[in-house]
Design an enzyme around this catalytic site. Structure first.
Site, PDB file in Angstrom:
ATOM      1  N   LYS A  55       0.840  -1.208   0.000  1.00 56.32           N
ATOM      2  CA  LYS A  55       0.000   0.000   0.000  1.00 56.32           C
ATOM      3  C   LYS A  55       0.876   1.259   0.000  1.00 56.32           C
ATOM      4  O   LYS A  55       0.546   2.251  -0.650  1.00 56.32           O
ATOM      5  CB  LYS A  55      -0.943  -0.004   1.208  1.00 56.32           C
ATOM      6  CG  LYS A  55      -2.006  -1.094   1.132  1.00 56.32           C
ATOM      7  CD  LYS A  55      -2.793  -1.194   2.432  1.00 56.32           C
ATOM      8  CE  LYS A  55      -3.772  -2.356   2.387  1.00 56.32           C
ATOM      9  NZ  LYS A  55      -4.524  -2.491   3.661  1.00 56.32           N
ATOM     10  N   SER A  72      -1.608   0.543   6.559  1.00 56.88           N
ATOM     11  CA  SER A  72      -1.714  -0.593   7.471  1.00 56.88           C
ATOM     12  C   SER A  72      -2.559  -1.694   6.854  1.00 56.88           C
ATOM     13  O   SER A  72      -3.284  -1.489   5.880  1.00 56.88           O
ATOM     14  CB  SER A  72      -2.291  -0.156   8.817  1.00 56.88           C
ATOM     15  OG  SER A  72      -3.574   0.363   8.644  1.00 56.88           O
ATOM     16  N   ASP A  73      -2.450  -2.865   7.468  1.00 53.51           N
ATOM     17  CA  ASP A  73      -3.255  -4.006   7.055  1.00 53.51           C
ATOM     18  C   ASP A  73      -3.497  -4.883   8.272  1.00 53.51           C
ATOM     19  O   ASP A  73      -2.618  -5.039   9.117  1.00 53.51           O
ATOM     20  CB  ASP A  73      -2.548  -4.811   5.961  1.00 53.51           C
ATOM     21  CG  ASP A  73      -3.489  -5.820   5.332  1.00 53.51           C
ATOM     22  OD1 ASP A  73      -4.354  -5.395   4.539  1.00 53.51           O
ATOM     23  OD2 ASP A  73      -3.406  -7.019   5.659  1.00 53.51           O
ATOM     24  N   THR A  74      -4.715  -5.428   8.340  1.00 53.55           N
ATOM     25  CA  THR A  74      -5.105  -6.297   9.454  1.00 53.55           C
ATOM     26  C   THR A  74      -5.654  -7.596   8.898  1.00 53.55           C
ATOM     27  O   THR A  74      -6.391  -7.588   7.912  1.00 53.55           O
ATOM     28  CB  THR A  74      -6.185  -5.619  10.325  1.00 53.55           C
ATOM     29  OG1 THR A  74      -5.664  -4.400  10.866  1.00 53.55           O
ATOM     30  CG2 THR A  74      -6.619  -6.513  11.487  1.00 53.55           C
ATOM     31  N   SER A 109      -0.273  -4.804  10.774  1.00 55.31           N
ATOM     32  CA  SER A 109       1.024  -4.205  10.448  1.00 55.31           C
ATOM     33  C   SER A 109       0.789  -2.758  10.046  1.00 55.31           C
ATOM     34  O   SER A 109      -0.217  -2.437   9.413  1.00 55.31           O
ATOM     35  CB  SER A 109       1.688  -4.947   9.285  1.00 55.31           C
ATOM     36  OG  SER A 109       2.032  -6.256   9.678  1.00 55.31           O
TER      37      SER A 109
END
Length: 191
Positions: A55, A72-74, A109
């Site tokens: 991203k 971010s990524d979840t 993250s």
């Protein structure tokens, strides 16, 4: 604090945007559509690190000096398998059914990018669900429509109140951003 930096949050998540408002830090939102595809050899936080950095890469060459981009990524990690956002109602039902009476991990993250460096941090929280009846899953899906959430649920919603009996780690990480780690990074790693 960070007065020399312009913070750019590259997230359409209303929950992440609210956390940044709650930090009392000025920021702007810049969004880019990316295909969230990762190599199938990656596991757990390797996936979220990869996607958060992917991203951020979408902004290569677009950042000005003293701009700090945050992506971010979840994901939900259950029994060695990544559970992302559900494709549809039936998929959401199956995801919640798989989480019923299980403990899973929520991994987020966060990537921080400037013109000179890119750094990524992550956090892991263990979440334990009690057994969820089919009726309670349907009630939740019908009334809360959690189709934009990793693992098809929001801990801050009804299902979290009635179904989660234990968490180990950061609550805000499960909502979508490990706020204490992000704040610590912003106040100690940004020069």
């Amino acid at each position: 604090m960070l007065k020399d930096y312009k913070i750019i949050l590259a997230s359409g998540s209303p929950r992440r945007q609210q956390f940044f408002k709650d930090f009392d830090l000025p920021f702007e939102i810049r969004l880019k559509e990316i295909e969230e595809i990762y190599p199938d050899t990656l596991k757990a936080e390797e996936i979220t690190n990869y996607l958060a950095e992917l991203k951020a890469k979408a902004f290569d060459g677009e950042l000005a000096d003293k701009e700090l981009l945050i992506t971010s990524d979840t994901l939900v990690w259950l029994k060695g398998k990544a559970l992302g956002k559900p494709k549809d109602y039936d998929d959401a039902f199956q995801i919640l059914k798989s989480l019923s009476n299980q403990t899973h991990e929520v991994i987020t993250s966060v990537c921080f990018k400037t013109t000179t460096k890119t750094e990524t941090i992550f956090d892991v929280t263990k979440v334990a669900f009690k057994e969820l009846s089919d009726d309670s899953i349907r009630y939740y899906l019908d009334n809360y429509k959690p189709f934009d959430k990793a693992g098809a649920y929001g801990i801050q919603e009804w299902i979290g109140l009635v179904g989660i009996y234990k968490i180990e780690g950061s609550y805000t990480n499960v909502v979508g951003l490990p706020t204490e780690k992000v704040y610590t990074y912003l106040t100690s790693h940004v020069d």
